[in-house]
Structures are given as C-alpha cells and as structure tokens.
Design an enzyme around this catalytic site. Structure first.
Site: not given
Length: 171
Positions: A13, A15
């Site tokens: 991922d 963020d």
C-alpha cells in the site's frame, strides 16, 4: 535442505505504509523536486517517504523480487507523480492505484502477473484490507503507523516462508 518458500509478488500500500501521509488529503500538487533531490508540495512542505523505504525497495528489487503497489486513493496523479519523483518506478512492475476495493486491485494483479493470491505477500496499514485479503489467501502483514521497516519486511518474508496458507500478523 529445501529452498525457502518466497513470494512471487510483494505488494505494498502507499499511504502510511511507504510514506507518512494520505496523498489525497495531505499533499498539495503540484509537486516539485529540487536540484538536491528533495521533493516539496505547492506550499513548499517537504514530502518524504518513511526512512527505510528507499533501501527496502532497492534491496528487494536487487534480490529479484517482483514488486507491486495496491493503493485505494482518488489522488491517482499525485500518487504516481510521487512514485516518479522518488524514483521508484524502476522497482514496481505493477501499479494498481485507484479508489476501488483492494479486492479489485488484487484481482487485477492476479490477472496481470499470472500469480495466485497464495503467492503474494502484502503490507498495509489498514486492518480491514489485511482481513479482506487474508481471507483470499494473501499473506498479509499489518504495518503500524511508523511505516514499513526492514525488520517488518524480514518478518513478513519469514512468515511467508513458514506457511503455505494465508497468514495475518499484527506487529
């Protein structure tokens, strides 16, 4: 002695996993890179990844791992621009960056890479995504808000090697 089981695809991922912010709400475009290689947003705020991330990506890529991104964000252009400005394009073979469920991201990664869920290792800070993809057979590692670290990646690779099944670990 048998060879250690390794993931065919390592997925990250973005963020609060590779960088310490939400690109959609905490970064103002346009983004610029100065002659020293530092990245800033429109308000001249420095934009940096988590400290160990550049070394981790370089190391995994150098060891021959295929890497991918799965990020659910509406700020597709900003995320891609940061990846380019951080010079990470060379590391990621697959990039699924758009505001749809991680299930869609991983379905597309399976189709594009030819790998099954069980052949993937995933790092994310969102426990909902971890749970959702663990149920599909992805080996998932929860990333605390301090981001991906070398020790967390080593722990993830170790967990992947120890099981032929989905694994959820909360560090």
């Amino acid at each position: 002695m048998s060879e250690q089981r390794k993931p065919k695809l390592i997925v990250f991922d973005l963020d609060y996993t590779l960088w310490p912010f939400f690109v959609q709400t905490q970064v103002a475009r346009p983004l610029i890179k100065n002659s020293d290689g530092d990245v800033f947003d429109r308000y001249h705020q420095p934009i940096k990844p988590f400290l160990e991330v550049p070394m981790i990506l370089s190391d995994l890529h150098g060891k021959g791992y295929e890497l991918a991104i799965a990020s659910r964000t509406c700020e597709i252009r900003g995320a891609n621009q940061l990846i380019k400005l951080f010079e990470w394009d060379k590391y990621f073979k697959y990039k699924e960056i758009y505001p749809i469920s991680k299930l869609k991201h991983f379905s597309k990664l399976c189709g594009d890479s030819g790998f099954n869920y069980e052949e993937m290792l995933f790092f994310d800070d969102d426990k909902r995504n971890i749970q959702l993809l663990s149920e599909k057979g992805v080996t998932c590692i929860h990333v605390p808000r301090v981001g991906v670290t070398k020790s967390l990646v080593e722990a993830g690779l170790q967990k992947f090697s120890l099981t032929g099944y989905s694994w959820y670990e909360d560090y």
